[in-house]
Design an enzyme around this catalytic site. Structure first.
Site, PDB file in Angstrom:
ATOM      1  N   GLU A 294      -2.484  -9.040   3.061  1.00 33.00           N
ATOM      2  CA  GLU A 294      -2.923  -9.552   4.365  1.00 33.00           C
ATOM      3  C   GLU A 294      -4.425  -9.395   4.585  1.00 33.00           C
ATOM      4  O   GLU A 294      -4.978  -9.946   5.544  1.00 33.00           O
ATOM      5  CB  GLU A 294      -2.146  -8.871   5.499  1.00 33.00           C
ATOM      6  CG  GLU A 294      -2.564  -7.459   5.846  1.00 33.00           C
ATOM      7  CD  GLU A 294      -2.044  -6.373   4.913  1.00 33.00           C
ATOM      8  OE1 GLU A 294      -2.202  -5.194   5.267  1.00 33.00           O
ATOM      9  OE2 GLU A 294      -1.483  -6.700   3.844  1.00 33.00           O
TER      10      GLU A 294
ATOM     11  N   CYS B 292       0.836  -1.198   0.000  1.00 34.15           N
ATOM     12  CA  CYS B 292       0.000   0.000   0.000  1.00 34.15           C
ATOM     13  C   CYS B 292       0.881   1.262   0.000  1.00 34.15           C
ATOM     14  O   CYS B 292       1.622   1.480  -0.939  1.00 34.15           O
ATOM     15  CB  CYS B 292      -0.989  -0.035   1.164  1.00 34.15           C
ATOM     16  SG  CYS B 292      -2.363   1.133   0.968  1.00 34.15           S
TER      17      CYS B 292
ATOM     18  N   HIS C  42      -3.636  -4.796  -0.314  1.00 31.98           N
ATOM     19  CA  HIS C  42      -3.196  -5.410   0.938  1.00 31.98           C
ATOM     20  C   HIS C  42      -3.282  -6.935   0.842  1.00 31.98           C
ATOM     21  O   HIS C  42      -4.377  -7.494   0.966  1.00 31.98           O
ATOM     22  CB  HIS C  42      -4.094  -4.946   2.092  1.00 31.98           C
ATOM     23  CG  HIS C  42      -3.891  -3.531   2.495  1.00 31.98           C
ATOM     24  ND1 HIS C  42      -2.966  -3.152   3.451  1.00 31.98           N
ATOM     25  CD2 HIS C  42      -4.482  -2.399   2.079  1.00 31.98           C
ATOM     26  CE1 HIS C  42      -3.011  -1.840   3.615  1.00 31.98           C
ATOM     27  NE2 HIS C  42      -3.920  -1.354   2.782  1.00 31.98           N
TER      28      HIS C  42
END
Length: 205
Positions: free
Chosen positions: A189, A79, A187
C-alpha cells in the site's frame, strides 16, 4: 469483499484507500462474523512481534485467521502481519506466531553487518528465486521492481516458502507463500504502482 483485520496495530487507512483505488471493496473490522463473510483477508501490522501476537489472540482474531486459512480463503500478511504467519518470533524474547508458514523471525542486524542502518527503511528491489514458479502475486512484476520496506526483523529458516528476496547487506526474505497463505515484508500500500499490481493480483486469487 476484502476483510482488513483491525486488532489495534497497523496503518489501516492507507491499505483500505489503496484497495479502493483499484476498485476493490474492503472493510476494516474486528468482527469475527464479518471476516467469515469476506472473500479474502489481509492481516496488517506494525510494532513488536510479541505485543501484536498477544493482541491478535486476545481479540479472537487469531482463531478466525487460522480457521479461514484452513478453509482455503486467501490470506495476506503485510510487514509485521507477515512475520506473525511464522512459527516463532525472537523480538524481546521468544513468542509464538500463527505457524501458518514454516520458519522463524530474527533480527536483521547479525545478517547485514554493522555498516548499514537498522531498521531497513526505504525502496528496494525484489528478486525472484530462479528455477521456481513465480508466485501469482508477482505475475505482473519485473525482476528488481522496487517496493517500500520498514523492518528490523526478517523471516529465516523458511527457504521453501520464500517467493521473493531483497538485498540489504545480505539476501533478506521479502515475501513468502504457502498454499493460500501469502506474506510480504514490504508494504504494497506504500509501494506505488508496483504495490497496486500486487494488491490487484491478491484480489484476483
Amino acid at each position: 469483499m476484502v476483510g482488513i483485520i483491525d486488532y489495534g496495530v497497523g496503518n489501516l487507512f492507507s491499505l483500505k484507500s489503496s484497495l479502493a483505488y483499484i476498485g476493490e471493496e474492503a472493510v476494516v473490522t474486528n468482527d469475527k462474523e464479518v471476516l467469515k463473510q469476506c472473500d479474502r483477508i489481509i492481516l496488517p501490522g506494525v510494532g513488536a512481534f510479541g505485543d501484536a501476537a498477544r493482541k491478535l489472540r486476545e481479540s479472537g482474531m487469531a482463531e478466525v485467521v487460522m480457521e479461514e486459512a484452513a478453509a482455503g480463503k486467501p490470506l495476506l500478511g503485510i510487514c509485521l502481519g507477515m512475520q506473525l504467519l511464522f512459527e516463532k518470533g525472537y523480538e524481546y524474547g521468544e513468542h509464538d506466531g500463527l505457524g501458518l508458514v514454516p520458519g522463524v523471525v530474527r533480527p536483521i542486524r547479525p545478517m547485514i553487518g554493522e555498516e548499514l542502518k537498522v531498521p531497513h527503511i526505504g525502496w528496494n528491489g525484489l528478486h525472484f528465486p530462479k528455477g521456481k514458479e513465480r508466485c501469482p502475486l508477482f505475475a505482473d512484476l519485473k525482476e528488481n521492481d522496487c517496493v517500500y520496506f520498514v523492518h528490523s526483523y526478517a523471516g529465516v529458516e523458511c527457504e521453501k516458502a520464500v517467493t521473493a528476496t531483497t538485498e540489504y547487506g545480505a539476501e533478506l526474505t521479502a515475501a513468502v507463500a504457502r498454499g493460500n497463505v501469502f506474506g510480504t515484508q514490504f508494504h504494497p500500500e506504500k509501494s506505488g504502482e508496483v504495490g497496486l499490481k500486487i494488491l490487484k493480483a491478491f484480489c484476483k486469487l
